[in-house]
Design a protein around this motif. Structure first.
Motif, PDB file in Angstrom:
ATOM      1  N   LYS A  24      10.945   4.559  -3.749  1.00  0.00           N
ATOM      2  CA  LYS A  24      10.312   3.395  -3.043  1.00  0.00           C
ATOM      3  C   LYS A  24      10.921   2.274  -2.099  1.00  0.00           C
ATOM      4  O   LYS A  24      10.449   1.622  -1.373  1.00  0.00           O
ATOM      5  CB  LYS A  24      10.205   2.325  -4.625  1.00  0.00           C
ATOM      6  N   LEU A  25      12.107   1.855  -2.435  1.00  0.00           N
ATOM      7  CA  LEU A  25      12.975   1.281  -1.477  1.00  0.00           C
ATOM      8  C   LEU A  25      13.209   2.174  -0.185  1.00  0.00           C
ATOM      9  O   LEU A  25      12.833   1.136   0.370  1.00  0.00           O
ATOM     10  CB  LEU A  25      14.481   0.929  -1.857  1.00  0.00           C
ATOM     11  N   LYS A  26      13.478   2.789  -0.303  1.00  0.00           N
ATOM     12  CA  LYS A  26      13.662   3.459   1.224  1.00  0.00           C
ATOM     13  C   LYS A  26      12.180   3.412   2.202  1.00  0.00           C
ATOM     14  O   LYS A  26      12.655   3.290   3.347  1.00  0.00           O
ATOM     15  CB  LYS A  26      13.756   4.864   0.779  1.00  0.00           C
ATOM     16  N   PHE A  34       0.523  -1.077   0.374  1.00  0.00           N
ATOM     17  CA  PHE A  34      -0.362  -0.455   0.160  1.00  0.00           C
ATOM     18  C   PHE A  34       1.083   1.013  -0.052  1.00  0.00           C
ATOM     19  O   PHE A  34       0.831   2.112  -0.767  1.00  0.00           O
ATOM     20  CB  PHE A  34      -0.955  -0.108   1.401  1.00  0.00           C
ATOM     21  N   ALA A  35       2.139   1.233   1.254  1.00  0.00           N
ATOM     22  CA  ALA A  35       2.457   2.510   1.520  1.00  0.00           C
ATOM     23  C   ALA A  35       3.948   2.555  -0.369  1.00  0.00           C
ATOM     24  O   ALA A  35       4.002   3.805  -0.557  1.00  0.00           O
ATOM     25  CB  ALA A  35       3.401   2.181   2.431  1.00  0.00           C
ATOM     26  N   THR A  36       4.684   1.281  -1.365  1.00  0.00           N
ATOM     27  CA  THR A  36       5.126   1.583  -2.638  1.00  0.00           C
ATOM     28  C   THR A  36       4.645   1.463  -3.562  1.00  0.00           C
ATOM     29  O   THR A  36       5.020   2.028  -4.682  1.00  0.00           O
ATOM     30  CB  THR A  36       5.946   0.611  -1.827  1.00  0.00           C
ATOM     31  N   LEU A  52      10.799  -7.426  -1.223  1.00  0.00           N
ATOM     32  CA  LEU A  52      11.749  -7.036  -1.270  1.00  0.00           C
ATOM     33  C   LEU A  52      12.714  -7.040  -1.924  1.00  0.00           C
ATOM     34  O   LEU A  52      13.752  -6.101  -2.246  1.00  0.00           O
ATOM     35  CB  LEU A  52      12.091  -6.753   0.400  1.00  0.00           C
ATOM     36  N   GLN A  53      13.310  -8.340  -2.329  1.00  0.00           N
ATOM     37  CA  GLN A  53      14.494  -8.188  -2.969  1.00  0.00           C
ATOM     38  C   GLN A  53      14.082  -8.076  -4.424  1.00  0.00           C
ATOM     39  O   GLN A  53      14.704  -7.520  -5.183  1.00  0.00           O
ATOM     40  CB  GLN A  53      14.721 -10.143  -3.184  1.00  0.00           C
ATOM     41  N   GLU A  54      12.919  -8.096  -4.733  1.00  0.00           N
ATOM     42  CA  GLU A  54      12.791  -6.932  -6.012  1.00  0.00           C
ATOM     43  C   GLU A  54      12.814  -5.027  -6.288  1.00  0.00           C
ATOM     44  O   GLU A  54      13.231  -5.504  -7.090  1.00  0.00           O
ATOM     45  CB  GLU A  54      10.987  -7.544  -6.679  1.00  0.00           C
ATOM     46  N   ILE A  55      12.559  -4.984  -5.405  1.00  0.00           N
ATOM     47  CA  ILE A  55      12.566  -3.925  -5.028  1.00  0.00           C
ATOM     48  C   ILE A  55      13.725  -2.993  -5.213  1.00  0.00           C
ATOM     49  O   ILE A  55      14.716  -1.888  -5.374  1.00  0.00           O
ATOM     50  CB  ILE A  55      11.932  -2.991  -3.526  1.00  0.00           C
ATOM     51  N   ILE A  56      14.892  -4.323  -4.321  1.00  0.00           N
ATOM     52  CA  ILE A  56      16.397  -3.381  -4.726  1.00  0.00           C
ATOM     53  C   ILE A  56      16.808  -4.199  -5.996  1.00  0.00           C
ATOM     54  O   ILE A  56      17.519  -3.344  -6.193  1.00  0.00           O
ATOM     55  CB  ILE A  56      16.835  -4.878  -3.459  1.00  0.00           C
ATOM     56  N   ILE A  57      16.397  -5.053  -6.173  1.00  0.00           N
ATOM     57  CA  ILE A  57      16.872  -5.230  -7.862  1.00  0.00           C
ATOM     58  C   ILE A  57      16.898  -3.696  -8.609  1.00  0.00           C
ATOM     59  O   ILE A  57      17.695  -3.789  -9.322  1.00  0.00           O
ATOM     60  CB  ILE A  57      16.430  -5.851  -8.413  1.00  0.00           C
ATOM     61  N   ALA A  58      15.025  -3.248  -8.927  1.00  0.00           N
ATOM     62  CA  ALA A  58      14.970  -2.143  -9.149  1.00  0.00           C
ATOM     63  C   ALA A  58      16.115  -1.275  -8.990  1.00  0.00           C
ATOM     64  O   ALA A  58      16.330  -0.059 -10.121  1.00  0.00           O
ATOM     65  CB  ALA A  58      13.595  -1.152  -8.729  1.00  0.00           C
TER      66      ALA A  58
END
Lengths: 228, 228
Positions: B101-103, B90-92, B163-169
DNA sequence: TCAAATTTAATAGTATTACTATCATATATT
DNA sequence: AATATATGATAGTAATACTATTAAATTTGA
């Protein structure tokens, strides 16, 4: 290293045991066989009665060495951390270059134990597996503050502090050296667990080790001139 | 957010319970009061008999909802991770800039729960404390592979993967995105525990949060253009 | 080397845990 | 009102986590 370590006794808080298991043959069998049994059946299923049967001794005799199986776990894990601390200090002591020292420290602390039969009755390979699977249970209790006050976790705490100091020597301005040190030690156990049971949650596998991951992570985090 | 979440039901693997606790008043009281009791006395001391006494119901009635207290813990922690996942998505969701987004994701995932009474019978603040103190016990068992196969950990795994996908982005070349994601989630629980019980082993304290530590760590680890 | 001290073994016993089974009663549904 | 379903009460079992007692074996040390 083998011969040297044979004459070293790992100093464990005397309050953890009722009678020092190193002081008798029965005590050593308790330690030796409890490691095998906890590895085999897990800490929850392990009981003093079963251990007594296995070593052809009596439940009540085991209670003369350890108050309960929780204390036995504290003993075994303290032993493990003391042994790792020794290996780490031994391996890094002569290194003066901070970043090489840190690299070596991470290597020793996050590597799996391959083979080390320095202490006859302790199987370090299985003990390493036990620490991965059971260590958290020794402190995730309602009694943790009391037991910490009594010094049951001193060895582990000293080890984290040693790593933290080595981190500071590489980058005195890094703001979270204690957290990074505790993350490496605890996170390493966790990555081994994930590699075994949740491979999708880790990049560690047959060819990538937790040591590589944490070495990379720590050196990315710190400001330093040479990556070793 | 409150009103929205009131109408959302967190989908938990049906094999975890015998009868859906959301389907009756007794079921809700079981969930509600078990959270209070596990927080108070710890998971080891908590029993279905004690819970029955507390809610003026019967031990055997509780067994009609959960096979045993281990399954109840799996239920509660699944609920927690499902709830966190919801908050995180919801937040991202609306953020397009990868590093922002990651933050935000790290912020939501590593923050303590302050107050969220969206679901009447679930106290999220206490549930967060329970997860910190007891979550590891739900998977550090000999049955983990079987239970994983049955899907008891899907929500947590999905969360780590998100979370891993957001890191990769943010950095598609970072070699350990899964390990970093699992380190953040698990390490965050650990840092909260240390802050409470082993303050010397962490830099987190009244003024420094695990969120700050992990945000800093992750952005140091990744190659990126803007630190947000 | 003999007696005393200590350690270990054997047995039994207790309170609690983690359930299962049975049956009665209350409540909801049709 | 009849039926189904959920809950409650009670009892029972096997295992756990101990404690206590006494006996036998072993060590020690005078």
């Amino acid at each position: 290293m083998d011969r040297l370590m044979q004459s070293i006794k790992i100093g464990i808080n005397e309050k953890i045991y009722v009678k020092d298991p190193e002081s008798s043959d029965l005590g050593k069998r308790i330690v030796e066989q409890s490691i095998l049994m906890i590895d085999e059946m897990g800490f929850e299923s392990f009981t003093f009665r079963k251990l007594g049967d296995r070593i052809n001794s009596n439940e009540s005799s085991i209670y003369r060495y350890f108050e309960n199986k929780h204390k036995l776990l504290l003993y075994l894990t303290s032993w493990y951390w003391g042994w790792l601390e020794y290996k780490m200090v031994f391996a890094t002591n002569s290194i003066s270059e901070p970043h090489i020292k840190l690299k070596k420290a991470i290597e020793v602390l996050t590597q799996t134990v391959k083979e080390d039969i320095s202490f006859s009755h302790v199987n370090e390979i299985l003990l390493n597996k036990i620490v991965i699977n059971e260590y958290s249970k020794s402190y995730l209790t309602k009694e943790v503050d009391q037991e910490n006050k009594e010094g049951y976790f001193v060895i582990y705490k000293r080890l984290v502090n040693r790593l933290q100091e080595i981190i500071i020597a590489v980058d005195k301005d890094y703001p979270y050296p204690s957290s990074l040190a505790s993350t490496v030690l605890e996170g390493s156990l966790h990555q081994y667990f994930l590699r075994e049971h949740f491979p999708k949650l880790t990049d560690c596998n047959a060819s990538v080790t937790p040591t590589q991951y944490f070495t990379d992570l720590v050196f990315r985090a710190l400001n330093h001139n040479d990556n070793g």
